[in-house]
Design an enzyme around this catalytic site. Structure first.
Site, short mmCIF file in Angstrom:
data_model
loop_
_atom_site.label_atom_id
_atom_site.label_comp_id
_atom_site.label_asym_id
_atom_site.label_seq_id
_atom_site.Cartn_x
_atom_site.Cartn_y
_atom_site.Cartn_z
N GLY A 96 0.73 -1.29 -0.06
CA GLY A 96 -0.08 -0.04 0.10
C GLY A 96 0.85 1.25 -0.02
O GLY A 96 0.22 2.36 -0.39
N ASP B 110 0.99 3.32 4.39
CA ASP B 110 -0.09 4.12 3.66
C ASP B 110 -1.11 4.62 4.76
O ASP B 110 -1.40 5.85 4.63
CB ASP B 110 -0.71 3.15 2.70
CG ASP B 110 -1.41 1.75 3.25
OD1 ASP B 110 -0.96 1.37 4.46
OD2 ASP B 110 -1.89 0.97 2.54
N ASP C 98 -4.71 2.40 10.76
CA ASP C 98 -6.40 2.17 11.02
C ASP C 98 -6.40 1.63 12.39
O ASP C 98 -6.19 2.65 13.30
CB ASP C 98 -6.58 1.10 10.02
CG ASP C 98 -7.83 0.83 10.10
OD1 ASP C 98 -9.01 2.01 10.26
OD2 ASP C 98 -8.59 0.04 9.48
N GLY D 54 -4.09 0.23 14.14
CA GLY D 54 -2.95 0.25 14.71
C GLY D 54 -2.18 -1.09 14.95
O GLY D 54 -1.19 -1.19 15.34
N THR E 255 -1.15 -3.41 12.79
CA THR E 255 -0.09 -3.60 11.92
C THR E 255 1.02 -2.89 12.27
O THR E 255 2.14 -3.44 12.48
CB THR E 255 -0.62 -3.25 10.24
OG1 THR E 255 -1.64 -3.76 10.12
CG2 THR E 255 0.54 -3.47 9.45
N LYS F 212 -6.69 6.97 10.39
CA LYS F 212 -8.09 6.85 11.03
C LYS F 212 -8.12 6.95 12.50
O LYS F 212 -8.24 5.95 13.14
CB LYS F 212 -8.78 5.88 10.38
CG LYS F 212 -9.15 5.86 9.01
CD LYS F 212 -9.97 4.57 8.58
CE LYS F 212 -9.79 4.40 7.05
NZ LYS F 212 -10.34 3.13 6.90
N ASP G 114 -5.59 -0.30 -2.04
CA ASP G 114 -6.45 -1.09 -3.00
C ASP G 114 -7.86 -0.84 -2.68
O ASP G 114 -8.42 -0.55 -1.82
CB ASP G 114 -5.74 -2.33 -2.94
CG ASP G 114 -6.43 -3.17 -1.70
OD1 ASP G 114 -6.18 -2.70 -0.56
OD2 ASP G 114 -6.96 -4.05 -1.79
N ARG H 298 -4.76 0.65 -7.43
CA ARG H 298 -3.84 1.18 -6.67
C ARG H 298 -2.68 2.41 -7.15
O ARG H 298 -2.29 3.01 -6.66
CB ARG H 298 -2.67 0.19 -6.13
CG ARG H 298 -3.21 -0.83 -5.29
CD ARG H 298 -2.13 -1.64 -4.93
NE ARG H 298 -2.47 -3.11 -4.07
CZ ARG H 298 -2.44 -3.06 -2.71
NH1 ARG H 298 -2.50 -1.73 -2.06
NH2 ARG H 298 -2.76 -4.36 -2.24
#
Ligand code: 5GP
Ligand code: MG
Length: 176
Positions: free
Chosen positions: A48, A103, A106, A108, A110, A134, A162, A168
C-alpha cells in the site's frame, strides 16, 4: 486528476493528487529537519505504501537508505488477529534510525506488530510515517509524528491503497 479520469469514474474524491503531493513535501521537510546527519533507513511497508514511499524519498535532501518489508494481507477488517511477517528488511537496522513508511494507520495492529518485530533487531530509534490516519478506529496506541491527513472512518483507495487489489495506481484518493 487527468490520468485517473480514463480509468476511474466511480467513488467519491477524497484527496486530490495536488493535495497529496503537498502533504508529501511537508512531511519530507519535517524528516529533513529531524533527521539531518542521522542517515536514517526508510522502510516501506508493501504494498500500500509504494507510491507514497517513492514520492517521499524523492523529496528528501538528507542522506538516507531505503528498504522494504511485507506482512500478510490482513486488510480492512474488525476481526482480531495478527498479520504474519513475510519479507525484509534486508539491510541491517541495528543501531540505525528507522522510519517505517505506511499508507494508513487504522486500528494500529499492523504498526504495533511492525514495531515489536523491528525492535528485536535493536535499531537506535523507530518512528512511523503515514499518509493517512483514522484516529477513530485506533485500538492500539501508536506514536506517529508524521501524518499526512487525519480522515474519517471510511474505506479509501487510490495512491497505493487498493479496492479489492485494484485501483492502486490512481493519483488521487477516493472513498467508496
Ligand atoms: P491497521 O488496522 O492494522 O492499522 O491497518 C491495516 C491495514 O489495513 C493498512 O495498512 C491497510 O493496508 C489496510 N487498510 C486500513 N484501512 C484501509 C482503507 O481505508 N483502505 C484500504 N485500501 N486499506 C486499508
Ligand atoms: Mg498497509
Amino acid at each position: 486528476m487527468e490520468p485517473d479520469i480514463q480509468r476511474h469514474t466511480r467513488g467519491k474524491l477524497l484527496l486530490e493528487a495536488d493535495a497529496i503531493q503537498q502533504a508529501v513535501r511537508r512531511i519530507a521537510g519535517q524528516i529533513d529537519r529531524d533527521y539531518e546527519g542521522k542517515d536514517p533507513i526508510l522502510v516501506c511497508v508493501l504494498t500500500g505504501a509504494f507510491l507514497f514511499f517513492s514520492d517521499l524519498v524523492r523529496q528528501l535532501t538528507i542522506e538516507h537508505q531505503v528498504d522494504f518489508i511485507r506482512l500478510s494481507a490482513y486488510g480492512y477488517s474488525t476481526s482480531p488477529g495478527k498479520p504474519a511477517w513475510l519479507m525484509g528488511p534486508s539491510l541491517s537496522i541495528r543501531n540505525r534510525h528507522v522510519l517505517v513508511v505506511d499508507d494508513i494507520l487504522d486500528t494500529g495492529e499492523t504498526a504495533s506488530c511492525i514495531e515489536t518485530s523491528l525492535r528485536m533487531l535493536q535499531p537506535q530509534s523507530i518512528q512511523f510515517v503515514v499518509l493517512l490516519s483514522k484516529m477513530s478506529r485506533r485500538r492500539r496506541s501508536v506514536l506517529c509524528p508524521y501524518v499526512g491527513f487525519d480522515i474519517d472512518d471510511h474505506f479509501v483507495y487510490g495512491y497505493g491503497l487498493d479496492l479489492e487489489e485494484r485501483q492502486r495506481s490512481l493519483t488521487s484518493i477516493y472513498h467508496v
